[in-house]
Scaffold this active site. Structure first.
Site, PDB file in Angstrom:
ATOM      1  N   GLU A  85       0.998  21.452  -7.338  1.00  0.00           N
ATOM      2  CA  GLU A  85      -0.324  21.118  -6.810  1.00  0.00           C
ATOM      3  C   GLU A  85      -0.468  19.608  -6.634  1.00  0.00           C
ATOM      4  O   GLU A  85      -1.026  19.132  -5.632  1.00  0.00           O
ATOM      5  CB  GLU A  85      -1.401  21.659  -7.754  1.00  0.00           C
ATOM      6  CG  GLU A  85      -1.449  23.180  -7.804  1.00  0.00           C
ATOM      7  CD  GLU A  85      -2.253  23.704  -8.981  1.00  0.00           C
ATOM      8  OE1 GLU A  85      -2.578  24.900  -8.973  1.00  0.00           O
ATOM      9  OE2 GLU A  85      -2.565  22.926  -9.912  1.00  0.00           O
ATOM     10  N   SER A 110      -6.638  26.145 -17.750  1.00  0.00           N
ATOM     11  CA  SER A 110      -8.046  26.484 -17.573  1.00  0.00           C
ATOM     12  C   SER A 110      -8.853  26.033 -18.776  1.00  0.00           C
ATOM     13  O   SER A 110      -8.374  26.077 -19.916  1.00  0.00           O
ATOM     14  CB  SER A 110      -8.213  27.991 -17.380  1.00  0.00           C
ATOM     15  OG  SER A 110      -9.584  28.352 -17.351  1.00  0.00           O
ATOM     16  N   SER A 111     -10.086  25.613 -18.499  1.00  0.00           N
ATOM     17  CA  SER A 111     -10.992  25.243 -19.591  1.00  0.00           C
ATOM     18  C   SER A 111     -11.745  26.447 -20.117  1.00  0.00           C
ATOM     19  O   SER A 111     -12.435  26.344 -21.136  1.00  0.00           O
ATOM     20  CB  SER A 111     -11.996  24.199 -19.084  1.00  0.00           C
ATOM     21  OG  SER A 111     -12.769  24.739 -18.017  1.00  0.00           O
ATOM     22  N   GLY A 127      -4.244 -10.289   9.522  1.00  0.00           N
ATOM     23  CA  GLY A 127      -3.820 -10.627   8.169  1.00  0.00           C
ATOM     24  C   GLY A 127      -3.882 -12.105   7.863  1.00  0.00           C
ATOM     25  O   GLY A 127      -3.234 -12.579   6.927  1.00  0.00           O
ATOM     26  N   THR A 128      -4.694 -12.857   8.618  1.00  0.00           N
ATOM     27  CA  THR A 128      -4.824 -14.294   8.357  1.00  0.00           C
ATOM     28  C   THR A 128      -5.276 -14.556   6.931  1.00  0.00           C
ATOM     29  O   THR A 128      -4.788 -15.487   6.278  1.00  0.00           O
ATOM     30  CB  THR A 128      -5.817 -14.920   9.353  1.00  0.00           C
ATOM     31  OG1 THR A 128      -5.320 -14.731  10.690  1.00  0.00           O
ATOM     32  CG2 THR A 128      -5.987 -16.403   9.093  1.00  0.00           C
ATOM     33  N   LYS A 132      -3.976  30.529 -19.754  1.00  0.00           N
ATOM     34  CA  LYS A 132      -3.646  30.359 -18.339  1.00  0.00           C
ATOM     35  C   LYS A 132      -2.822  29.090 -18.142  1.00  0.00           C
ATOM     36  O   LYS A 132      -3.150  28.031 -18.664  1.00  0.00           O
ATOM     37  CB  LYS A 132      -4.919  30.283 -17.505  1.00  0.00           C
ATOM     38  CG  LYS A 132      -4.703  30.470 -16.008  1.00  0.00           C
ATOM     39  CD  LYS A 132      -6.046  30.566 -15.282  1.00  0.00           C
ATOM     40  CE  LYS A 132      -5.882  31.037 -13.854  1.00  0.00           C
ATOM     41  NZ  LYS A 132      -5.099  30.109 -13.044  1.00  0.00           N
ATOM     42  N   SER A 189       3.116 -18.597  11.706  1.00  0.00           N
ATOM     43  CA  SER A 189       1.781 -18.121  12.065  1.00  0.00           C
ATOM     44  C   SER A 189       1.569 -16.818  11.320  1.00  0.00           C
ATOM     45  O   SER A 189       2.527 -16.124  10.959  1.00  0.00           O
ATOM     46  CB  SER A 189       1.701 -17.888  13.577  1.00  0.00           C
ATOM     47  OG  SER A 189       0.554 -17.115  13.910  1.00  0.00           O
ATOM     48  N   ASN A 206      -1.549 -25.327   5.027  1.00  0.00           N
ATOM     49  CA  ASN A 206      -1.250 -25.131   6.452  1.00  0.00           C
ATOM     50  C   ASN A 206      -0.066 -25.964   6.920  1.00  0.00           C
ATOM     51  O   ASN A 206       0.851 -25.446   7.566  1.00  0.00           O
ATOM     52  CB  ASN A 206      -2.483 -25.483   7.304  1.00  0.00           C
ATOM     53  CG  ASN A 206      -3.642 -24.539   7.059  1.00  0.00           C
ATOM     54  OD1 ASN A 206      -4.441 -24.766   6.151  1.00  0.00           O
ATOM     55  ND2 ASN A 206      -3.748 -23.492   7.852  1.00  0.00           N
ATOM     56  N   ASP A 207      -0.098 -27.256   6.626  1.00  0.00           N
ATOM     57  CA  ASP A 207       0.917 -28.155   7.165  1.00  0.00           C
ATOM     58  C   ASP A 207       2.270 -27.990   6.498  1.00  0.00           C
ATOM     59  O   ASP A 207       3.301 -28.238   7.148  1.00  0.00           O
ATOM     60  CB  ASP A 207       0.458 -29.610   7.029  1.00  0.00           C
ATOM     61  CG  ASP A 207      -0.789 -29.899   7.835  1.00  0.00           C
ATOM     62  OD1 ASP A 207      -1.009 -29.196   8.848  1.00  0.00           O
ATOM     63  OD2 ASP A 207      -1.560 -30.800   7.447  1.00  0.00           O
ATOM     64  N   HIS A 260       6.751  36.244   7.522  1.00  0.00           N
ATOM     65  CA  HIS A 260       5.331  36.560   7.731  1.00  0.00           C
ATOM     66  C   HIS A 260       4.669  36.986   6.413  1.00  0.00           C
ATOM     67  O   HIS A 260       3.677  37.711   6.420  1.00  0.00           O
ATOM     68  CB  HIS A 260       5.147  37.675   8.769  1.00  0.00           C
ATOM     69  CG  HIS A 260       5.757  37.386  10.100  1.00  0.00           C
ATOM     70  ND1 HIS A 260       5.044  36.895  11.174  1.00  0.00           N
ATOM     71  CD2 HIS A 260       7.036  37.515  10.536  1.00  0.00           C
ATOM     72  CE1 HIS A 260       5.844  36.740  12.213  1.00  0.00           C
ATOM     73  NE2 HIS A 260       7.057  37.104  11.858  1.00  0.00           N
TER      74      HIS A 260
END
Length: 484
Positions: A343, A330-331, A111-112, A336, A152, A144-145, A200
């Site tokens: 879903e 439904s199309s 991840g730098t 329906k 890090s 950075n500094d 079942h």
């Protein structure tokens, strides 16, 4: 400055960066090197990393680690630099500069690139706050500094993963609670309805519709507890380990001060990981949290599938419950209506389980002092939470709260169920019961009619034992003897 671009430098040399971009050379290299998915980091990842930068600037300032600098004839104190970094980080935390975080989730290991994206944006914004243009070669704040002082990638990214998950944990738990509450409300509403149980996918002894929904609610509550326990382990921070866990370049007090300040800033009860080497090497806590989200998704998939079965038909299925009709199904087939929220929840949960597989594979790919797969661990964890929060809220609000029962169909199925004979086992025995069930199924007669015709019990005895409500309450025994 070239038209539309400015020149930035890093350890590899000069890079053209968009003129108005707050990020710098290393971010631009990542953009060029990793044109993979077109996705950006999740806000949780940006927020968490910015929080670390803000806290670090404050802790390092209070430890007196920012040096005064002179730019031309202007003297800038270390405190001014720290305060500008804090202000810039606060802007990021408030959601500003979101378009500046541009590194693809599929990026350089550890991840730098993400860390430097934050460092560069905050540094350049801090320079602007101090009155310097972002193309000024003398701008004083270094990514950075200064912004990355005592840090890090190797300790900030693991910390950001933990903080990013905790950032939305209350939101996720609240969504789960709302779903469990809605299921419990339906359990109470549906408690009077006795229906055929099914094992079942075949006829079984009676249950109450409310008992089914009560079990769903408790399953969700149990998964919520698992998530909360796993999230608590994310509160263990290894910030201050710097490159390998030894804390090189960090003040001896930095680690504990960071844990304390991050706790205050985030409102989370954070604590030291203790062993900073372990905190850097191991992604077990994030993997454990991911697994708890996977377990919830397994439960939700099962519940969604049950609701689809119970609502199937309506004319050719079970039709024991009705789900809210929220859109045409439904199309081509007029009228329906489909169980679309269930879903949707299935699809969301399948995706979450796939993300968990990625996290588990990445977590085991750590080697020696570091896991370089952390960017994809972070991305998938944040995506799992994001998808689950949205999916659970939609499923609860648009489906569960609007579920209605169809008592006539539920009790109608039960009346035809030959397995009701199970309640007579203590009196007539298992084998006689099996024979009765087969005959009832073959002839269409009721259990009572067959039992009385065979002289196994009196009509009064059958009526007493075939109390279907009592069958759902447990502890029902026969009228005297008989093995099962």
């Amino acid at each position: 400055m070239t038209e539309g671009f400015r020149i930035e430098k890093d350890s590899l040399g000069e890079v053209q960066v968009p003129a108005n971009a707050l990020y710098g050379a290393q971010t631009q290299r990542a953009v060029m090197n990793f044109p993979v998915s077109g996705m950006r980091p999740y806000p949780a990842f940006v927020w968490a990393q910015a929080m670390i930068k803000r806290a670090a600037a404050e802790v390092n300032r209070d430890l007196g680690l920012f040096n005064d600098v002179t730019v031309g004839d202007r003297a800038i104190s270390g405190r001014q630099i720290a305060d500008a970094i804090i202000q810039a980080a606060d802007e990021v935390l408030d959601g500003q500069h979101a378009d500046q975080f541009v590194v693809d989730p599929f990026q350089a290991g550890a991840g730098t690139s993400h860390n430097m994206n934050l460092n560069e944006v905050i540094a350049n914004r801090a320079n602007q706050i101090l009155g310097f243009a972002i193309d000024d070669p003398k701008k004083p704040v270094s990514p950075n500094d200064h912004v990355n002082m005592a840090q890090s990638t190797n300790d900030t990214i693991p910390t950001a993963i933990r903080l990013g998950c905790l950032w939305r944990i209350d939101e996720l738990l609240a969504a789960i609670d709302r779903l469990a509450d809605a299921l419990e409300a339906k359990a109470e509403e549906f408690d009077p309805i006795v229906k055929s149980g099914r094992t079942h996918l075949q006829d079984a002894v009676p249950v109450r519709l409310g008992q089914e929904f009560g079990a769903y609610a408790l399953a969700v509550r149990n998964d919520r507890e698992r998530i909360a326990v796993a999230a608590d382990r994310l509160r263990r921070l290894g910030i201050g380990g710097t490159a390998v866990g030894s804390g090189l370049n960090a003040h001896p007090e930095y680690h504990l001060r960071m844990v304390k300040r991050l706790s205050e800033l985030t409102g989370q009860e954070l604590r030291s990981a203790g062993n900073l080497f372990e905190a850097m090497q191991s992604m077990a806590d994030p993997a454990d949290f991911s697994a708890s989200l996977r377990t919830l998704s397994i439960t939700l998939t099962r519940i969604a599938n049950d609701l689809r079965l119970l609502a199937s038909g309506p004319t050719t299925g079970l039709d024991e419950i009705r789900l809210p009709a929220v859109q045409p199904g439904s199309s081509i087939m007029p009228g329906k209506v489909n169980p679309v929220l269930a879903e949707m929840l299935n699809m969301a949960c399948f995706h979450v389980q796939g993300c968990d597989l990625t996290v588990s594979l990445a977590a085991q790919a750590g080697q020696l002092e570091l896991n370089v797969m952390m960017p994809i661990i972070a991305h998938n964890l944040f995506e799992m939470m994001h998808v689950l929060i949205g999916a659970i809220n939609a499923f609860t609000e648009k489906c569960v709260v609007g579920i209605t029962a169809n008592p006539a169909k539920a009790t109608g199925w039960l009346a035809k169920n030959p397995i009701l004979v199970t309640a007579l086992n203590p009196v007539i025995g298992y084998l006689n019961g099996a024979a009765v069930a087969k005959e009832a199924l073959a002839t269409g007669k009721t259990i009572k009619e067959v039992v009385v015709e065979k002289g196994l019990m009196s009509a009064e005895q059958v009526d007493e034992l075939l109390d279907v409500r009592a069958m759902t309450e447990g502890g029902i025994m026969g009228l005297g003897g008989g093995g099962g």
